[in-house]
Design a protein around this motif. Structure first.
Motif, mmCIF file in Angstrom:
data_model
loop_
_atom_site.group_PDB
_atom_site.id
_atom_site.type_symbol
_atom_site.label_atom_id
_atom_site.label_comp_id
_atom_site.label_asym_id
_atom_site.label_seq_id
_atom_site.Cartn_x
_atom_site.Cartn_y
_atom_site.Cartn_z
ATOM 1 N N ARG A 181 0.851 -1.182 0.000
ATOM 2 C CA ARG A 181 0.000 0.000 0.000
ATOM 3 C C ARG A 181 0.886 1.231 0.000
ATOM 4 O O ARG A 181 2.030 1.183 0.422
ATOM 5 C CB ARG A 181 -0.923 0.025 1.225
ATOM 6 C CG ARG A 181 -1.958 -1.094 1.247
ATOM 7 C CD ARG A 181 -2.760 -1.062 2.531
ATOM 8 N NE ARG A 181 -3.865 -2.010 2.524
ATOM 9 C CZ ARG A 181 -3.753 -3.301 2.823
ATOM 10 N NH1 ARG A 181 -2.540 -3.783 3.141
ATOM 11 N NH2 ARG A 181 -4.790 -4.103 2.784
ATOM 12 N N GLY A 182 0.338 2.334 -0.443
ATOM 13 C CA GLY A 182 1.100 3.567 -0.458
ATOM 14 C C GLY A 182 0.299 4.719 0.105
ATOM 15 O O GLY A 182 -0.850 4.551 0.536
ATOM 16 N N ALA A 183 0.911 5.897 0.097
ATOM 17 C CA ALA A 183 0.258 7.107 0.588
ATOM 18 C C ALA A 183 -0.325 7.892 -0.581
ATOM 19 O O ALA A 183 0.352 8.121 -1.587
ATOM 20 C CB ALA A 183 1.263 7.968 1.340
ATOM 21 N N VAL A 184 -1.588 8.284 -0.468
ATOM 22 C CA VAL A 184 -2.218 9.121 -1.486
ATOM 23 C C VAL A 184 -1.641 10.523 -1.370
ATOM 24 O O VAL A 184 -1.747 11.164 -0.332
ATOM 25 C CB VAL A 184 -3.746 9.144 -1.329
ATOM 26 C CG1 VAL A 184 -4.369 10.113 -2.331
ATOM 27 C CG2 VAL A 184 -4.329 7.751 -1.506
ATOM 28 N N ILE A 185 -1.043 11.012 -2.454
ATOM 29 C CA ILE A 185 -0.426 12.337 -2.421
ATOM 30 C C ILE A 185 -1.238 13.377 -3.181
ATOM 31 O O ILE A 185 -0.988 14.574 -3.041
ATOM 32 C CB ILE A 185 1.014 12.301 -2.953
ATOM 33 C CG1 ILE A 185 1.044 11.894 -4.427
ATOM 34 C CG2 ILE A 185 1.881 11.365 -2.110
ATOM 35 C CD1 ILE A 185 2.405 12.110 -5.068
ATOM 36 N N ALA A 186 -2.206 12.939 -3.988
ATOM 37 C CA ALA A 186 -3.070 13.883 -4.705
ATOM 38 C C ALA A 186 -4.284 13.143 -5.246
ATOM 39 O O ALA A 186 -4.173 11.975 -5.638
ATOM 40 C CB ALA A 186 -2.322 14.571 -5.838
ATOM 41 N N THR A 187 -5.409 13.827 -5.288
ATOM 42 C CA THR A 187 -6.640 13.269 -5.854
ATOM 43 C C THR A 187 -7.293 14.309 -6.747
ATOM 44 O O THR A 187 -7.452 15.467 -6.350
ATOM 45 C CB THR A 187 -7.626 12.842 -4.749
ATOM 46 O OG1 THR A 187 -7.033 11.801 -3.962
ATOM 47 C CG2 THR A 187 -8.920 12.325 -5.355
ATOM 48 N N LEU A 188 -7.641 13.892 -7.949
ATOM 49 C CA LEU A 188 -8.349 14.754 -8.884
ATOM 50 C C LEU A 188 -9.807 14.324 -8.957
ATOM 51 O O LEU A 188 -10.118 13.221 -9.399
ATOM 52 C CB LEU A 188 -7.722 14.675 -10.277
ATOM 53 C CG LEU A 188 -6.359 15.333 -10.467
ATOM 54 C CD1 LEU A 188 -5.847 15.083 -11.874
ATOM 55 C CD2 LEU A 188 -6.433 16.825 -10.196
ATOM 56 N N LYS A 189 -10.685 15.192 -8.513
ATOM 57 C CA LYS A 189 -12.127 14.965 -8.578
ATOM 58 C C LYS A 189 -12.796 16.324 -8.589
ATOM 59 O O LYS A 189 -12.154 17.357 -8.357
ATOM 60 C CB LYS A 189 -12.611 14.121 -7.405
ATOM 61 C CG LYS A 189 -12.365 14.749 -6.041
ATOM 62 C CD LYS A 189 -12.852 13.824 -4.917
ATOM 63 C CE LYS A 189 -12.632 14.480 -3.560
ATOM 64 N NZ LYS A 189 -13.099 13.594 -2.445
ATOM 65 N N ALA A 190 -14.091 16.347 -8.882
ATOM 66 C CA ALA A 190 -14.819 17.609 -8.925
ATOM 67 C C ALA A 190 -14.632 18.352 -7.600
ATOM 68 O O ALA A 190 -14.627 17.727 -6.541
ATOM 69 C CB ALA A 190 -16.305 17.356 -9.184
ATOM 70 N N PRO A 191 -14.411 19.682 -7.660
ATOM 71 C CA PRO A 191 -14.558 20.596 -8.805
ATOM 72 C C PRO A 191 -13.307 20.719 -9.687
ATOM 73 O O PRO A 191 -13.294 21.520 -10.614
ATOM 74 C CB PRO A 191 -14.864 21.922 -8.129
ATOM 75 C CG PRO A 191 -14.078 21.856 -6.845
ATOM 76 C CD PRO A 191 -14.193 20.425 -6.399
ATOM 77 N N ALA A 192 -12.254 19.945 -9.405
ATOM 78 C CA ALA A 192 -11.076 19.975 -10.275
ATOM 79 C C ALA A 192 -11.357 19.220 -11.568
ATOM 80 O O ALA A 192 -12.344 18.485 -11.678
ATOM 81 C CB ALA A 192 -9.884 19.355 -9.550
ATOM 82 N N LEU A 193 -10.505 19.400 -12.565
ATOM 83 C CA LEU A 193 -10.601 18.597 -13.781
ATOM 84 C C LEU A 193 -10.576 17.121 -13.415
ATOM 85 O O LEU A 193 -9.763 16.684 -12.605
ATOM 86 C CB LEU A 193 -9.419 18.894 -14.712
ATOM 87 C CG LEU A 193 -9.446 20.175 -15.536
ATOM 88 C CD1 LEU A 193 -8.150 20.283 -16.340
ATOM 89 C CD2 LEU A 193 -10.643 20.218 -16.455
ATOM 90 N N HIS A 194 -11.463 16.367 -14.010
ATOM 91 C CA HIS A 194 -11.488 14.931 -13.746
ATOM 92 C C HIS A 194 -11.983 14.226 -14.999
ATOM 93 O O HIS A 194 -12.890 14.697 -15.676
ATOM 94 C CB HIS A 194 -12.361 14.589 -12.539
ATOM 95 C CG HIS A 194 -13.760 15.092 -12.628
ATOM 96 N ND1 HIS A 194 -14.098 16.422 -12.508
ATOM 97 C CD2 HIS A 194 -14.928 14.432 -12.838
ATOM 98 C CE1 HIS A 194 -15.399 16.572 -12.625
ATOM 99 N NE2 HIS A 194 -15.941 15.382 -12.844
ATOM 100 N N ASP A 195 -11.339 13.139 -15.307
ATOM 101 C CA ASP A 195 -11.692 12.339 -16.469
ATOM 102 C C ASP A 195 -11.057 10.974 -16.272
ATOM 103 O O ASP A 195 -10.580 10.649 -15.183
ATOM 104 C CB ASP A 195 -11.227 13.009 -17.777
ATOM 105 C CG ASP A 195 -12.154 12.706 -18.956
ATOM 106 O OD1 ASP A 195 -12.356 11.514 -19.238
ATOM 107 O OD2 ASP A 195 -12.675 13.649 -19.576
#
Length: 323
Positions: free
Chosen positions: A270-284
């Motif tokens: 397992r690792g550490a989440v360092i960034a997540t892209l989801k609304a309201p940011a650009l997401h696709d």
């Protein structure tokens, strides 16, 4: 496994071709870059987790045999995007709308001959920075092919026994070249004997030359996500791109950083989440990941696969990695 409606529609609408050779890509294909903001409603906001947004565009193409890009190679201002049908888009991009020298080509060889996804489902690539050799993972065939730096010739391939039981639509979704001159391969959805996590392999060396040399481990992505690409940092840590999907088109993406010593034979990683892209940011549907350096900074590149579907986009985003 959840399958997006867009993927199903794409498969239904894509022209079918299987035969002794591949159709030539038309010369009239065109591509242009349209700038995008990380937070469209707040352009001044440029930070998400450990990433600082530097630039980004939507790639708008016209023609046939376009879109569906799942992996990429970045060398300075030169980009090569690989689709899940064995097609390649090459271009130079210097930021903003400055895109030039666009050219299309196809992989010179592979496990299938036709245009169909089942023939040549090329989902991942990794590059040896010393030799320039490129390895491509073919998901439905569970094969790894090696190409010369120009993609003009295939120089070998293998079908590793350790990947033989991977699901047809859950195979080598991510390949990362490791500083120790090996490759890590992550399955998109194949689980270890129905247990949690995803099957993964560390090939100790070139999997084309020595497909039996290495070990397996289990990668645990963030809850509700699948790994879609990976790249190694110079210090041996592994950065993994993961995709989430809530039907019909609510995509999200997370970057996970795995410590070098965590990848061991039989380990649950397992690792550490360092960034997540989801609304309201650009997401696709982000499936491509690359890492370069620029002025002493580590640069992360993200690429989205539009599945050749009008409601999705091909996004190319540039970030500074702040770790």
């Amino acid at each position: 496994m959840r399958i997006s409606i867009s993927v199903l529609l794409c498969l239904a609408l894509t022209p079918t071709y299987s035969g002794p050779g591949r159709l030539a890509l038309p010369r009239e294909n065109q591509v242009r870059a349209v700038p995008v903001q990380l937070f469209p409603d707040n352009p001044a906001r440029r930070r998400v987790g450990r990433l600082t947004y530097l630039d980004g565009v939507e790639l708008v193409e016209s023609g046939t045999g376009i879109g569906g890009y799942s992996a990429m190679r970045v060398q300075g201002d030169r980009f090569t995007l690989l689709s899940d049908g064995g097609n390649l888009l090459h271009f130079r991009w210097r930021g903003g709308t400055r895109l030039s020298d666009a050219e299309y080509s196809v992989l010179p060889a592979g496990p299938g001959r036709g245009w169909e996804k089942r023939d040549r489902d090329s989902e991942s690539l990794a590059v040896d920075p010393r030799s320039g050799a490129v390895w491509v993972g073919f998901e439905r065939k569970n094969e790894i092919w090696r190409y010369d730096p120009s993609f003009h010739h295939a120089t070998g391939h293998s079908k590793p026994d350790v990947m033989s039981n991977w699901q047809k639509n859950g195979g080598a979704e991510a390949i990362a070249f490791m500083p120790e001159r090996g490759l890590v391969v992550l399955s998109e959805s194949t689980r270890p004997h129905r247990a949690p996590g995803r099957q993964a392999i560390y090939f100790l060396g070139d999997p084309v030359e020595a497909p039996l040399r290495g070990f397996t481990f289990v990668y645990h992505p963030p809850q509700g996500m699948q790994p879609t690409d990976a790249v190694a940092l110079a210090d041996g840590r592994l950065l993994v791109l993961n995709r989430g999907l809530d039907l019909p088109f609510d995509f999200s993406a997370s970057l996970v950083l795995i410590e070098r010593d965590a990848i061991r034979p039989g380990a649950a990683v397992r690792g550490a989440v360092i960034a997540t892209l989801k609304a309201p940011a650009l997401h696709d549907n982000f499936e491509g990941l690359a890492l370069t350096s620029e002025g002493g900074r580590q640069i992360v590149w993200l690429l989205s696969d539009n599945n050749q579907f009008p409601l999705q986009r091909t996004l190319l985003l540039k970030f500074a990695l702040e770790i």
